[in-house]
Design a protein around this motif. Structure first.
Motif, PDB file in Angstrom:
ATOM      1  N   CYS A 144      56.960  38.970  44.128  1.00 45.09           N
ATOM      2  CA  CYS A 144      56.280  37.605  44.122  1.00 45.09           C
ATOM      3  C   CYS A 144      54.841  37.506  43.816  1.00 45.09           C
ATOM      4  N   LEU A 145      54.254  36.766  42.749  1.00 46.87           N
ATOM      5  CA  LEU A 145      53.232  37.041  42.243  1.00 46.87           C
ATOM      6  C   LEU A 145      52.378  35.773  42.574  1.00 46.87           C
ATOM      7  N   LEU A 146      51.223  35.929  43.385  1.00 49.48           N
ATOM      8  CA  LEU A 146      50.370  34.940  43.709  1.00 49.48           C
ATOM      9  C   LEU A 146      48.989  35.044  42.997  1.00 49.48           C
ATOM     10  N   SER A 147      48.778  34.054  42.036  1.00 51.26           N
ATOM     11  CA  SER A 147      47.786  34.312  41.022  1.00 51.26           C
ATOM     12  C   SER A 147      46.923  33.072  40.830  1.00 51.26           C
ATOM     13  N   LEU A 148      45.542  33.396  40.554  1.00 53.33           N
ATOM     14  CA  LEU A 148      44.546  32.274  40.417  1.00 53.33           C
ATOM     15  C   LEU A 148      44.899  31.764  39.033  1.00 53.33           C
ATOM     16  N   TRP A 199      53.826  40.708  45.038  1.00 53.14           N
ATOM     17  CA  TRP A 199      54.616  41.629  46.169  1.00 53.14           C
ATOM     18  C   TRP A 199      55.850  42.082  45.164  1.00 53.14           C
ATOM     19  N   ARG A 239      30.570  41.440  35.369  1.00 53.60           N
ATOM     20  CA  ARG A 239      31.936  41.097  35.902  1.00 53.60           C
ATOM     21  C   ARG A 239      32.751  41.937  35.161  1.00 53.60           C
ATOM     22  N   PHE A 266      36.026  26.085  44.600  1.00 54.29           N
ATOM     23  CA  PHE A 266      37.319  25.560  44.893  1.00 54.29           C
ATOM     24  C   PHE A 266      37.498  24.464  45.875  1.00 54.29           C
ATOM     25  N   THR A 299      42.330  37.884  41.850  1.00 52.83           N
ATOM     26  CA  THR A 299      42.700  37.025  40.660  1.00 52.83           C
ATOM     27  C   THR A 299      44.304  37.063  40.892  1.00 52.83           C
ATOM     28  N   SER A 337      40.839  32.407  36.635  1.00 52.84           N
ATOM     29  CA  SER A 337      40.498  33.469  37.080  1.00 52.84           C
ATOM     30  C   SER A 337      38.628  33.237  36.934  1.00 52.84           C
ATOM     31  N   GLY A 338      38.214  32.471  36.517  1.00 55.90           N
ATOM     32  CA  GLY A 338      36.620  32.426  36.237  1.00 55.90           C
ATOM     33  C   GLY A 338      36.273  31.471  37.170  1.00 55.90           C
ATOM     34  N   ALA A 339      36.939  30.545  37.921  1.00 55.90           N
ATOM     35  CA  ALA A 339      36.680  29.773  38.841  1.00 55.90           C
ATOM     36  C   ALA A 339      35.794  30.262  40.061  1.00 55.90           C
ATOM     37  N   THR A 340      34.738  29.722  40.498  1.00 61.25           N
ATOM     38  CA  THR A 340      33.900  30.164  41.569  1.00 61.25           C
ATOM     39  C   THR A 340      34.091  29.139  42.658  1.00 61.25           C
ATOM     40  N   ILE A 362      47.635  38.586  43.423  1.00 58.86           N
ATOM     41  CA  ILE A 362      48.512  39.581  44.181  1.00 58.86           C
ATOM     42  C   ILE A 362      50.076  39.544  43.837  1.00 58.86           C
ATOM     43  N   GLU A 375      45.375  29.830  48.985  1.00 61.37           N
ATOM     44  CA  GLU A 375      46.299  30.751  49.400  1.00 61.37           C
ATOM     45  C   GLU A 375      46.890  30.624  50.647  1.00 61.37           C
ATOM     46  N   PHE A 430      50.325  29.244  50.679  1.00 63.87           N
ATOM     47  CA  PHE A 430      51.139  30.336  50.231  1.00 63.87           C
ATOM     48  C   PHE A 430      51.711  30.906  51.668  1.00 63.87           C
TER      49      PHE A 430
END
Lengths: 221, 527
Positions: A172-176, B413, B514, A184, B409, A179-182, B411, A150, A153
């Motif tokens: 604007c969309l910031l996404s993983l 804007w 979860r 990085f 997971t 989503s299951g990753a722990t 964000i 991030e 970004f």
């Protein structure tokens, strides 16, 4: 004078009275017209003096207001100038700059699309006295790219904002990506962004056309 | 002297045997000369006139040859009446131009004709040589009248104008004896005779006897009704008491002494020139002009010219006075305006100097100030709704520090538009008509109808229970709410929200629980 007729000899007897009467008529007419002219001139002179006074006072007030307006806005205006916001949009330069940013930040490839420019004439609100025409141009830029972290970004947008120009994030969309990753630690595309920006620029010397016509064309130049 | 009185005049009294010359000036009657009424006197009279050419001339005939006739004419008016009267005068007084006719009254019975008095100086030769000399010198003959008509004006002047029957008796020193009968102030008859005083008879009784004869004549001529009251007004050089004794038996009388009246009149006489007519003239000239009775229009030519001349002078003076009266305020106004203009100009000078000073120090500007203000204010509006990713990431990061088991997971804007309060309101920064999505968005910026919003989605991890996950999310929400940049936090989805109208997704395994959550954060906008 029924039955009494005067001849020239009779009139000669009162010639000086007739001359006096004619002179008086002329004098009275002259005085009447002269005084009327004098009155009109004096009234006009007074009006002109009043107008000049009002004009000068208004000019002083205007120049004081203008001075205050300049003092109030000049710094911000210079910032806008320095950030090339008042220059026409240079898409080629934007792409060049974007490439440099990507290179410097070692980003993944960026998918980019720039919509056609939309141009609209700004109307002066009541608080600002009317001036020359100024057009506000805007281009929607859609971009998406994968990110490692991030921080990329944040640094990317920081670089965009600091590069020059007036940008506004519309969405604007910031996404993983996973989503299951722990973890990085692995160097891979962990995140992605999908954003729509608006790039604004001003045209201070637009063609003098009706704003409605500009809006109706709604196209780039 | 009143305004209607005579100002100046040369008065010529033509008698049977002499001509008296008087001047009226500054309210005083002066006796100037006496000429015998013959051809030899004309040269001297002419030279006398040469010295008085500027004076208007009044000629009074005090002669025996004045005739009074009565007639009646049909009751007509205008030019018809004039023609009839001219015809009557031409018939009765063919030989003289010094004639006049006037309607006395209208008959009450029969055809109700108009009663007319016609009078004339029947011996024009008595006047014409004198009149001719005056006219030859272009002198203005104002009036030609007779002693009878002068006495008529005198009666009016004495307040006797309304007396029904009045006999004015005037006696001159030479025994010239004039009796003038007036009816309601109008002369009806006048006769000059010589008063013969018999030895042993007082003058008063002699006069009284003469008046009785005249009364009988008037009664015979039906000018005076039988036994009607007749008032006597006697002017004579005799003692007043003596005359009063003689008239005591009459109905009504007043007797005046000529000398006594002369003492109270504006007169300057020389020698033995005092006469009753002169005293009467002195009495009336101050208050009234003598009316013209006998002068034909042609004879009065120079008088008419004189009046025209006076009229021209009066009109000239009136015009000058009028223009001064009318335009004087205008002149004053004009000067006042000029003065005010000068004052205003003087008041303008400091502003002009101030303007020049301000112009000199006026800061350099790339564009006009109002355009600059428009650019700057609109740019600031746009910047106001520009989301700074770094700031929002810091906000989320700070809040997340207290909830370490949460994983974000995504964000999102966005800058959301709110509906305009009044759809018809004019856009202060742009055209009112719909220009499409971009235009609407831009209008929303300038109308302050944008709300910067962040939608945060994440997963709560808890090795023990959902409640702990819930607490972590609540902690995260509270931390966000405590941030100054956050306006509002709305919980869209919580890990423990298991109501039937929400969806729940989680992974149940051996390691941990979860549960996902969704929050909507509204950021504050600088005002």
């Amino acid at each position: 004078m029924n039955g009494l007729r005067f001849d020239s000899a009779d009139l000669l007897l009162i010639r000086w009275q007739i001359v006096l009467f004619v002179i008086c008529c002329t004098l009275v007419t002259g005085v009447y017209l002269t005084v009327g002219y004098m009155e009109a001139q004096a009234s006009q002179e007074l009006q002109q003096a009043n107008s000049a006074f009002e004009r000068t006072r208004s000019s002083v007030e205007l120049i004081e207001e203008e001075e205050a307006t300049i003092i109030e806005n000049i710094d911000e205006y210079r910032v806008l100038m320095a950030r090339d916001i008042l220059e026409p949009e240079d898409r080629l330069q934007f792409l060049e700059d974007l490439a440099v940013i990507r290179d410097e930040l070692q980003l993944f490839p960026i998918n980019l699309s720039i919509e056609s420019q939309f141009r609209e004439r700004l109307a002066y609100p009541q608080s600002i006295s009317s001036g020359g025409p100024i057009d506000l141009a805007s281009s929607e830029i859609s971009l998406n790219m994968p990110l490692l972290h991030e921080e990329d970004f944040v640094r990317f947008f920081d670089a965009i904002y600091n590069n020059g120009g007036l940008f506004q994030i519309r969405e604007c969309l910031l996404s993983l990506r996973n989503s299951g990753a722990t973890r990085f630690i692995t160097l891979q595309q962990h995140m992605s962004i999908d954003c729509t920006l608006v790039h604004y620029s001003y045209d201070l010397n637009p063609q003098v056309e009706q704003p409605g016509m500009l809006g109706a064309n709604n196209g780039s130049r | 002297m009143t305004l209607s009185g005579q100002r100046k005049a040369l008065i010529i009294i033509v008698k049977d045997n002499e001509v008296q010359i008087l001047t009226w000036d500054k309210g005083v009657l002066n006796h100037n000369a006496v000429f015998a009424a013959d051809e030899h006197s004309l040269g001297v009279f002419g030279r006398f006139l040469d010295n008085h050419r500027d004076l208007p001339v009044i000629i009074i005939a005090d002669v025996i040859e004045e005739s009074f006739r009565y007639d009646s004419i049909a009751h007509v008016s205008g030019s018809d009446r004039k023609a009839i009267l001219n015809r009557k005068m031409e018939y009765l007084f063919r030989d003289t131009v010094y004639r006049t006719a006037k309607i006395i009254e209208r008959e009450t019975a029969g055809r109700r004709n108009d009663k007319v008095l016609l009078s004339a100086l029947t011996k024009p030769d008595q006047l014409e040589p004198w009149v001719k000399l005056v006219v030859e010198r272009n002198m203005a003959i104002q009036t030609i009248t007779s002693a009878a008509y002068v006495i008529e004006q005198y009666a009016a002047n004495r307040g006797l104008g309304k007396t029904e029957n009045l006999l004015i008796v005037s006696l001159e020193k030479g025994s010239s004896f004039r009796q003038t009968y007036l009816q309601n102030g109008k002369v009806m008859f006048s006769r000059v005779s010589r008063l013969e005083i018999a030895e042993g008879t007082s003058p008063g009784i002699a006069i009284r006897n003469e008046t009785l004869q005249v009364r009988k004549y008037l009664e015979r001529a039906r000018l005076l009704r039988m036994n009607s009251q007749l008032r006597f007004h006697v002017l004579s050089p005799f003692e007043q008491s003596e005359m009063e004794t003689a008239f005591r038996a009459t109905d009504s009388f007043e007797c005046l002494s000529t000398e006594e009246e002369a003492r109270h009149s504006p007169l300057e006489l020389h020698g033995n020139s005092l006469s009753t007519l002169i005293v009467i003239l002195a009495k009336i000239l101050g208050s009234k002009r003598l009316a013209n009775i006998y002068a034909p229009l042609e004879t009065r030519r120079y008088h008419v010219l004189r009046r025209v001349s006076q009229g021209l002078i009066a009109a000239s003076a009136a015009m000058l006075a009028g223009v001064v009266f009318m335009k004087a305020p205008g002149v004053l106004d004009a000067f006042s305006d000029l003065e005010r203009a000068e004052q205003v100009t003087a008041n303008t000078a400091p502003y002009t100097n101030e303007y020049e000073t301000l112009s000199l120090r006026f800061p350099e500007t790339p564009i006009p100030p109002n355009e600059m203000e428009l650019v700057v204010t609109s740019a600031l509006k746009i910047q106001k709704y520009s989301i700074e990713p770094l700031e929002t990431m810091n906000t989320i990061g700070s809040a997340l520090a207290q909830s370490s088991d949460l994983q974000i997971t995504s964000i999102a804007w966005s800058v959301e538009e709110t509906p305009p309060p009044n759809a018809a309101r004019r856009d202060p920064y742009g055209p009112a008509q719909d220009q499409g999505q971009q235009s609407q968005f831009r209008r929303a910026i300038f109308e302050d109808r944008l709300v910067p919003t962040i939608t945060i989605q994440g997963i709560a991890y808890s090795p023990r229970s959902y409640r702990e996950a819930q607490i972590q999310v609540d902690t995260f929400v509270e931390a966000l709410r405590d941030d100054d940049r956050v306006d509002r936090v709305l919980t869209i989805q919580l890990p423990t929200n298991v109501s039937s109208d929400t969806s729940v997704s989680t992974t149940v395994d051996d390691a941990e629980l979860r549960a996902s959550f969704t929050l909507e954060v509204t950021l504050k906008v600088d005002s």
